[in-house]
Design a protein around this motif. Structure first.
Motif, PDB file in Angstrom:
ATOM      1  N   GLN A   1       6.696  -3.053 -10.317  1.00 57.13           N
ATOM      2  CA  GLN A   1       5.423  -2.962  -9.610  1.00 57.13           C
ATOM      3  C   GLN A   1       5.654  -2.924  -8.100  1.00 57.13           C
ATOM      4  N   THR A   2       6.582  -3.729  -7.621  1.00 50.41           N
ATOM      5  CA  THR A   2       6.948  -3.701  -6.205  1.00 50.41           C
ATOM      6  C   THR A   2       7.640  -2.384  -5.863  1.00 50.41           C
ATOM      7  N   MET A   3       8.501  -1.900  -6.758  1.00 46.91           N
ATOM      8  CA  MET A   3       9.223  -0.657  -6.498  1.00 46.91           C
ATOM      9  C   MET A   3       8.267   0.529  -6.391  1.00 46.91           C
ATOM     10  N   VAL A   4       7.269   0.597  -7.259  1.00 44.24           N
ATOM     11  CA  VAL A   4       6.295   1.687  -7.193  1.00 44.24           C
ATOM     12  C   VAL A   4       5.520   1.627  -5.880  1.00 44.24           C
ATOM     13  N   TRP A   5       5.217   0.425  -5.409  1.00 42.54           N
ATOM     14  CA  TRP A   5       4.574   0.247  -4.098  1.00 42.54           C
ATOM     15  C   TRP A   5       5.457   0.845  -3.001  1.00 42.54           C
ATOM     16  N   MET A   6       6.749   0.527  -3.043  1.00 42.95           N
ATOM     17  CA  MET A   6       7.692   1.063  -2.071  1.00 42.95           C
ATOM     18  C   MET A   6       7.785   2.589  -2.157  1.00 42.95           C
ATOM     19  N   MET A   7       7.896   3.110  -3.373  1.00 33.76           N
ATOM     20  CA  MET A   7       8.052   4.552  -3.552  1.00 33.76           C
ATOM     21  C   MET A   7       6.819   5.312  -3.068  1.00 33.76           C
ATOM     22  N   GLY A   8       5.669   4.648  -3.085  1.00 34.91           N
ATOM     23  CA  GLY A   8       4.462   5.279  -2.568  1.00 34.91           C
ATOM     24  C   GLY A   8       4.588   5.648  -1.109  1.00 34.91           C
ATOM     25  N   LYS A   9       5.377   4.890  -0.356  1.00 34.97           N
ATOM     26  CA  LYS A   9       5.573   5.191   1.068  1.00 34.97           C
ATOM     27  C   LYS A   9       6.352   6.487   1.268  1.00 34.97           C
ATOM     28  N   LEU A  10       7.115   6.899   0.270  1.00 37.33           N
ATOM     29  CA  LEU A  10       7.879   8.140   0.364  1.00 37.33           C
ATOM     30  C   LEU A  10       7.015   9.365   0.118  1.00 37.33           C
ATOM     31  N   THR A  11       5.761   9.160  -0.296  1.00 37.75           N
ATOM     32  CA  THR A  11       4.871  10.282  -0.615  1.00 37.75           C
ATOM     33  C   THR A  11       3.845  10.551   0.481  1.00 37.75           C
ATOM     34  N   GLU A  12       3.876   9.806   1.570  1.00 38.78           N
ATOM     35  CA  GLU A  12       2.789   9.909   2.547  1.00 38.78           C
ATOM     36  C   GLU A  12       2.777  11.239   3.289  1.00 38.78           C
ATOM     37  N   ASP A  13       3.881  11.973   3.235  1.00 42.47           N
ATOM     38  CA  ASP A  13       3.911  13.343   3.771  1.00 42.47           C
ATOM     39  C   ASP A  13       3.967  14.360   2.636  1.00 42.47           C
ATOM     40  N   GLY A  14       3.546  13.946   1.447  1.00 44.74           N
ATOM     41  CA  GLY A  14       3.622  14.776   0.254  1.00 44.74           C
ATOM     42  C   GLY A  14       4.683  14.228  -0.679  1.00 44.74           C
ATOM     43  N   PRO A  15       4.491  14.389  -1.986  1.00 41.37           N
ATOM     44  CA  PRO A  15       5.475  13.845  -2.931  1.00 41.37           C
ATOM     45  C   PRO A  15       6.810  14.568  -2.832  1.00 41.37           C
ATOM     46  N   PRO A  16       7.919  13.854  -2.845  1.00 44.04           N
ATOM     47  CA  PRO A  16       9.234  14.505  -2.755  1.00 44.04           C
ATOM     48  C   PRO A  16       9.555  15.316  -4.006  1.00 44.04           C
TER      49      PRO A  16
END
Length: 274
Positions: A204-219
């Motif tokens: 659950q924490t990891m998905v929160w973190m990974m969400g920050k990698l999508t703020e300019d579009g999903p990788p």
């Protein structure tokens, strides 16, 4: 001819290296994704029509349950994802997996499971490594007494704060509702393992973190790993901190509890966008 009933499986038999999980179809619906991302504090709109890779970690636990493996009380210590191609919302993929290792460690046994998510044309789109601890209560107490206490460093040094959130029993229960590990739901079960309250999944924490990698579009592709350092209780405040490398891209993130202690760390080995 009378056959004797099969003997119950021992932990060693259940977790032997090389064990293969039955292949199963997996499809990510928008309703499921939106609800789980919101429980993690992530805006579902960031992913558009792309399936959030981190949520496939839940399918790994579902595969364990489908194989009859016990998941109650398992403690996840590390999660790795490698995305080679995006998976779309509504796209059916085949999940296959096996046990890489089951080895004795000071606090019990380290269990390493590996899964692949395969497109219809046979392309492996995503791999997931789920690494955790099958705890032994006696060994756990003994190891804790022997572990030397080093001088603490401030996990915020060199990192920038980017987000805060409060874990709630409702969000933790929703996120983990299809996993089945009682450590996320039952206060008495968690207390029996020495915790003051149920724990949020590390995922659950990891998905929160990974969400920050999508703020300019999903990788499009990435390789990353999270290490879970401390338990996160289902009623704790949390903060997220990030570090950018020389190229300007995020290469590391840390999650802290209200006391400023490190609960999880995400390392990004590679990352590419369209």
């Amino acid at each position: 001819m009378v056959h004797a009933a099969p003997a119950p499986r021992t932990k060693t038999e259940e977790f032997y290296p090389g064990f293969r999980f039955p292949e199963r179809p997996v499809i990510r619906t928008r309703e499921y994704q939106d609800s789980r991302l919101q429980a993690c504090g992530v805006d579902p709109a960031l992913y558009g029509d792309q399936a959030a890779a981190g949520l496939f970690g839940q399918d790994c636990f579902k595969a364990m349950r489908a194989a009859g493996h016990q998941v109650d009380g398992l403690v996840q210590t590390e999660q790795r994802f490698r995305q080679l191609e995006p998976i779309a919302i509504g796209e059916t993929v085949t999940q296959r997996g096996w046990i890489e290792a089951y080895e004795e460690v000071p606090r019990g046994h380290r269990l390493h499971r590996k899964f692949e998510f395969v497109l219809k044309d046979g392309t492996v789109a995503l791999t997931a490594d789920v690494i955790g601890l099958v705890p032994d209560k006696e060994k756990w107490a003994s190891a804790a007494k022997k572990t030397p206490q080093s001088a603490p460093s401030d996990p915020r040094d060199g990192y920038t704060p980017v987000s805060e959130k409060k874990m709630t029993p409702e969000d933790v229960t929703l996120f983990s509702s299809d996993v089945g590990n009682l450590i996320h739901f039952e206060p008495d079960f968690a207390a029996n393992l020495g915790y003051r309250a149920p724990l949020a999944q590390g995922l659950q924490t990891m998905v929160w973190m990974m969400g920050k990698l999508t703020e300019d579009g999903p990788p499009v592709s990435f390789e990353l790993a999270a290490t879970f350092r401390r338990p996160v209780f289902w009623d704790e405040d949390a903060s997220l901190w990030l570090h950018r490398g020389k190229t300007g891209f995020i290469d590391s993130m840390r999650a802290l509890n209200a006391g400023g202690k490190l609960t999880a760390e995400l390392s990004v080995s590679s990352l590419s966008y369209a």
